[in-house]
Write an enzyme that holds these catalytic residues in place. Structure first.
Site, mmCIF file in Angstrom:
data_model
loop_
_atom_site.group_PDB
_atom_site.id
_atom_site.type_symbol
_atom_site.label_atom_id
_atom_site.label_comp_id
_atom_site.label_asym_id
_atom_site.label_seq_id
_atom_site.Cartn_x
_atom_site.Cartn_y
_atom_site.Cartn_z
ATOM 1 N N SER A 214 1.799 2.562 10.016
ATOM 2 C CA SER A 214 0.479 3.170 9.948
ATOM 3 C C SER A 214 0.677 4.635 10.294
ATOM 4 O O SER A 214 0.671 5.006 11.463
ATOM 5 C CB SER A 214 -0.471 2.492 10.937
ATOM 6 O OG SER A 214 -1.704 3.173 10.940
ATOM 7 N N GLY A 215 0.965 5.432 9.261
ATOM 8 C CA GLY A 215 1.326 6.822 9.521
ATOM 9 C C GLY A 215 2.420 6.843 10.575
ATOM 10 O O GLY A 215 2.316 7.543 11.581
ATOM 11 N N GLY A 216 3.481 6.041 10.366
ATOM 12 C CA GLY A 216 4.497 5.822 11.401
ATOM 13 C C GLY A 216 4.019 4.686 12.296
ATOM 14 O O GLY A 216 3.656 3.613 11.817
ATOM 15 N N GLU B 267 29.931 15.236 5.395
ATOM 16 C CA GLU B 267 28.759 14.507 5.918
ATOM 17 C C GLU B 267 28.640 13.141 5.238
ATOM 18 O O GLU B 267 28.282 12.146 5.874
ATOM 19 C CB GLU B 267 27.487 15.318 5.695
ATOM 20 C CG GLU B 267 27.330 16.477 6.665
ATOM 21 C CD GLU B 267 26.119 17.342 6.340
ATOM 22 O OE1 GLU B 267 25.484 17.831 7.275
ATOM 23 O OE2 GLU B 267 25.827 17.542 5.127
ATOM 24 N N ASP C 129 2.065 -2.956 17.333
ATOM 25 C CA ASP C 129 1.563 -3.902 18.324
ATOM 26 C C ASP C 129 2.118 -5.286 18.008
ATOM 27 O O ASP C 129 2.616 -5.546 16.916
ATOM 28 C CB ASP C 129 0.028 -3.907 18.341
ATOM 29 C CG ASP C 129 -0.569 -4.198 16.971
ATOM 30 O OD1 ASP C 129 -0.392 -5.328 16.489
ATOM 31 O OD2 ASP C 129 -1.191 -3.303 16.363
ATOM 32 N N ASN D 67 -3.036 4.444 6.468
ATOM 33 C CA ASN D 67 -2.945 5.853 6.842
ATOM 34 C C ASN D 67 -4.231 6.542 7.262
ATOM 35 O O ASN D 67 -4.425 7.716 6.974
ATOM 36 C CB ASN D 67 -2.301 6.634 5.687
ATOM 37 C CG ASN D 67 -0.788 6.476 5.724
ATOM 38 O OD1 ASN D 67 -0.184 6.531 6.783
ATOM 39 N ND2 ASN D 67 -0.188 6.247 4.573
ATOM 40 N N ASP E 99 8.950 4.655 -1.948
ATOM 41 C CA ASP E 99 7.771 4.880 -1.105
ATOM 42 C C ASP E 99 6.569 5.273 -1.961
ATOM 43 O O ASP E 99 6.540 5.024 -3.175
ATOM 44 C CB ASP E 99 8.130 5.941 -0.039
ATOM 45 C CG ASP E 99 7.365 5.747 1.257
ATOM 46 O OD1 ASP E 99 6.202 6.186 1.318
ATOM 47 O OD2 ASP E 99 7.915 5.157 2.208
ATOM 48 N N ASP E 100 5.624 5.907 -1.349
ATOM 49 C CA ASP E 100 4.351 6.274 -1.960
ATOM 50 C C ASP E 100 4.533 7.008 -3.300
ATOM 51 O O ASP E 100 5.400 7.874 -3.413
ATOM 52 C CB ASP E 100 3.634 7.194 -0.953
ATOM 53 C CG ASP E 100 2.172 7.359 -1.265
ATOM 54 O OD1 ASP E 100 1.728 6.882 -2.314
ATOM 55 O OD2 ASP E 100 1.490 7.971 -0.424
#
Ligand code: GLA
Length: 729
Positions: A527-529, A614, A534, A480, A366-367
């Site tokens: 987009s920020g989650g 776990e 859409d 974001n 990720d980022d």
């Protein structure tokens, strides 16, 4: 053909498997909307009412007939300035400064297959399964033509709509609004459901009666937004999941939008949906045409479940594209919540090794892998690897991950730039800002001007270079912040109002180029989650990260709201660590797993931090997800409870042949000596028997659907359960 035209009476009928849509040209050439609902096979004009209503004026040709008013009749596409005071769908400013339109029927064209839209995503379907009707309306006074386009996918009960505005006059005009949909519903009582929220809390459902006047759900943020989704439901007050009338509409567009619903003076309803007019001005030169985005519409006479199934199928099979459209998605591990910006190659390798051992298919970095990006204050725009963090670069890292039997994926935020970046230092003029004003910053960053061809070229080249530099199988396309400070040197001062829509067109062009150039790569939107969740984005990315809130309890509500329009396969959903990073809540790992399985499944934590037991659970969850994956993604999804109101969330997947059923549930709070929770299954075959895998009991489909079943007794809060039924014969 699903389109029936009676040239003598002027009646147009769009017929799908269970629904019918009617419009008719009247004696003045005005196109009236007659009907959208159950199949009637009958000309519904008899329902039109011609009251003499004070202050509702009459068109000139009507002479002394005070009963013919465009302000009271149901219209197929409303316009500004012609005596209809309800919500206008279209408005233009003519060269003389006036802004009236008076639209009359000109001609029609019916063709096999589904129309497409230049530069915009749209539903696709081949000639054997779809039809197109185009109706041309013309202004009585100017040479402005409006083409109403209808796509009919008969077997899915889907109708699409969009509009083209053409200027056949000698002078330019300015379009000030051009909605994709205008739907007048003259009769019946209706409520509306919309999907509101905020960052990390998207698509919360709200059902409201219609008030007289106008109600609105919209975004002016340049994106479809966390705050309101471009989807809406109208439903009869008695409408439930399984009964009653409802109409759904979703706009296939990723920019600012507006949905308005008016309950007028005569208790008639008008729904208008399209690009937000406050964010829109478009100069239409002589001979030019402007195309609106598309709305996807469906009607169900038997409740919201059927409506959702219609939308799920059309989005999964006729919106999403590419290799992963129907394919099983890889189970992924994302390092964001595991490390945030604090990682180096060793850390990532350690996370990858553990994930590979437990059966994960893909590691997403990720980022923070690029430029100088140790926090969110810098580096965006510099899409080259940071070798201080990742010695040997992406190629080496990808090789090592591939050698573990996993694929490798990468995060990008292409539309953004940090002020502290090489890109900004070289090209400050590429960031969106108004000369002489300080731009608004959000998450410390600015937005790149996607209307600028040079910016798109830069992004295509730099991203392609990265994607070619290593074995990369997945891209997370993030975005974001919301956009403001609309101004671009690429447009004249008179045409700045075109920028918000041109931004979206630029984004779509770049996405089309990249997804075509890299057809093997799975693109996930973000987009920020779920701030740009859409149908427009789903045309390029078959899945979208649903929310930055990975808390299993909150996710039951977010995913419930998301499920009204969007298919499960489109929903990116991960198991994360506890206490949860957004809420501090602790939920069992199995609860997190069943919740994340209602999506494109993955993990977002360092699996090394889990206990041995776990880890075993994770291993088993991945095996289970792979086993159930085809049922979860290709089956029909049922909402068996409403987690916004009920004490539990229950959802169900039923295979296409109705012989396999998976029920997942989360009981929010266990109470002592409580009455057990009871649910009724849906979508089964009543006459056949199903064996419950968990205990071997056999039940008839009819018993499970009518008598129902008790949820397993719970212990502790957020108690999960799984029930897997398989037909006996
Ligand atoms: C957004 C995304 C997260 C993560 C961060 C990285 O918030 O939704 O999943 O990628 O950005 O900055």
């Amino acid at each position: 053909m699903a389109i029936i035209i009676n040239e003598e009476t002027g009646l147009f009928q769009l017929i799908t498997k269970n629904t019918e849509y009617q419009m008719k040209v009247d004696k003045y050439g005005s196109l009236k909307h007659l009907w959208y609902g159950e199949k009637t096979g009958y000309d519904m004009e008899y329902l039109l009412n011609f009251p003499d209503v004070g202050f509702s004026g009459n068109i000139y040709e009507a002479g002394d007939d005070r009963t013919y008013s465009l302000d009271t009749l149901p219209l197929e596409y409303s316009c500004e300035g012609g005596g209809d005071y309800r919500i206008p769908a279209v408005a233009v400013t003519h060269s003389d400064g006036s802004s009236a339109l008076d639209l009359r029927y000109q001609s029609y064209r019916a063709i096999k297959g589904k129309y497409g839209i230049n530069g915009l995503p749209s539903v696709y379907a081949d000639e054997s399964e779809s039809d197109t009707l185009e109706i041309i309306l013309k202004d009585t006074c100017s040479d402005i033509e409006i083409t109403l386009k209808y796509g009919v996918i008969e077997k899915l009960d889907i109708i699409t709509r969009c509009v083209s505005v053409t200027n056949n006059s000698a002078d330019p005009v300015t379009i000030t609004r051009a909605a994709s949909l205008c739907l007048d519903i003259p009769h019946g009582d209706w409520e509306w459901i919309h999907f509101h929220g905020r960052h990390a809390m998207e698509r919360q459902t709200e059902r409201m009666p219609l008030n007289h006047g106008i109600q609105e759900s919209s975004s002016t943020r340049g994106t479809s937004s966390h705050q309101q989704n471009p989807s809406v439901l109208l439903c009869s007050p008695d409408c439930t999941e399984t009964s009653g009338s409802c109409i759904g509409a979703t706009l296939m567009y990723s920019g600012s939008f507006q949905t308005k619903i008016q309950l007028d003076q005569l208790n008639q309803v008008r729904l208008v949906m399209g690009i937000h007019p406050d964010m829109f001005r478009w100069e239409l030169k002589p001979s030019d045409t402007f195309d609106t985005p598309e709305v996807i519409l469906s009607y169900s006479g038997c409740g919201m479940e059927t409506l959702s199934h219609n939308f799920h199928r059309v989005i999964r099979e006729h919106v999403c594209r590419g290799k992963y459209k129907l394919a099983e998605r890889p189970v992924l591990i994302n390092n964001w919540e595991a490390t945030y910006f604090d990682f180096d190659e060793q850390k990532i390798i350690k996370i990858a090794e553990q994930a590979a051992e437990l059966g994960v298919d893909l590691l997403v970095l990720d980022d923070g892998w690029f430029g100088k990006r140790d926090d969110d204050c810098s580096g965006l725009g510099d899409w080259f690897v940071n070798e201080e963090k990742l010695h040997g670069g992406l190629g080496k890292l990808a090789e090592k991950i591939n050698a573990m039997g996993m694929k490798f994926g990468l995060w990008f935020e292409p539309e953004m730039v940090s002020e502290n970046s090489n890109l900004y230092r070289e090209h400050p003029e590429w960031a969106i800002k108004i000369p002489s004003r300080n731009p608004v910053k959000s998450r410390y960053q600015l937005v790149l001007d996607m209307t600028n061809q040079e910016v798109r070229e830069y992004l295509f080249d730099t991203i392609s270079k990265v994607l070619n530099s290593a074995s990369i199988s997945y891209v997370k396309w993030d975005m974001n912040r919301s956009i403001c400070d609309w101004y671009t040197p690429c447009l004249s001062s008179a045409n700045q109002g075109e920028m918000p829509h041109r931004y979206v067109l630029g984004l779509y062009e770049l996405l089309e180029r990249l997804t075509s150039a890299f057809p093997e790569i799975l693109f996930e939107g973000c987009s920020g989650g779920g701030g740009r969740f859409d149908a427009g984005m789903l045309y390029y990315c078959p899945q979208i990260w649903c929310s930055d809130d990975t808390d299993a309890y909150e996710r039951t509500k977010i995913q419930y709201g998301t499920s009204f329009f969007y298919p499960v396969s489109a929903v990116g959903s991960h198991v994360s660590a506890v206490p949860n990073h957004q809420t501090g809540r602790v939920t069992p790992i199995e609860t997190r797993a069943v919740t994340a399985m209602a999506g494109s499944f993955g993990y977002e934590l360092d699996l090394n931090t889990l206990s041995e037991s776990e880890k075993q659970e994770v291993k088993e969850q991945i095996i289970r997800f792979k086993k159930y994956g085809p049922l979860i993604h290709n089956g029909s999804y049922y909402r068996l409870s409403n987690p916004m109101k009920d004490k539990f969330a229950v959802w169900e997947f039923v295979s296409e042949n109705q012989k396999e059923v998976l029920v997942h549930s989360v009981i929010f709070h266990t109470e002592p000596n409580h009455t057990q929770y009871h649910i009724r299954l849906r979508g089964l075959l009543p006459e056949i028997n199903y064996r419950l895998a968990e205990n071997g009991n056999i039940y008839s489909g009819s018993a499970l659907m009518n008598g129902g079943i008790l949820l397993p007794e719970s212990w502790g809060d957020y108690a999960p359960a799984e029930m897997h039924f398989i037909a006996e014969n």
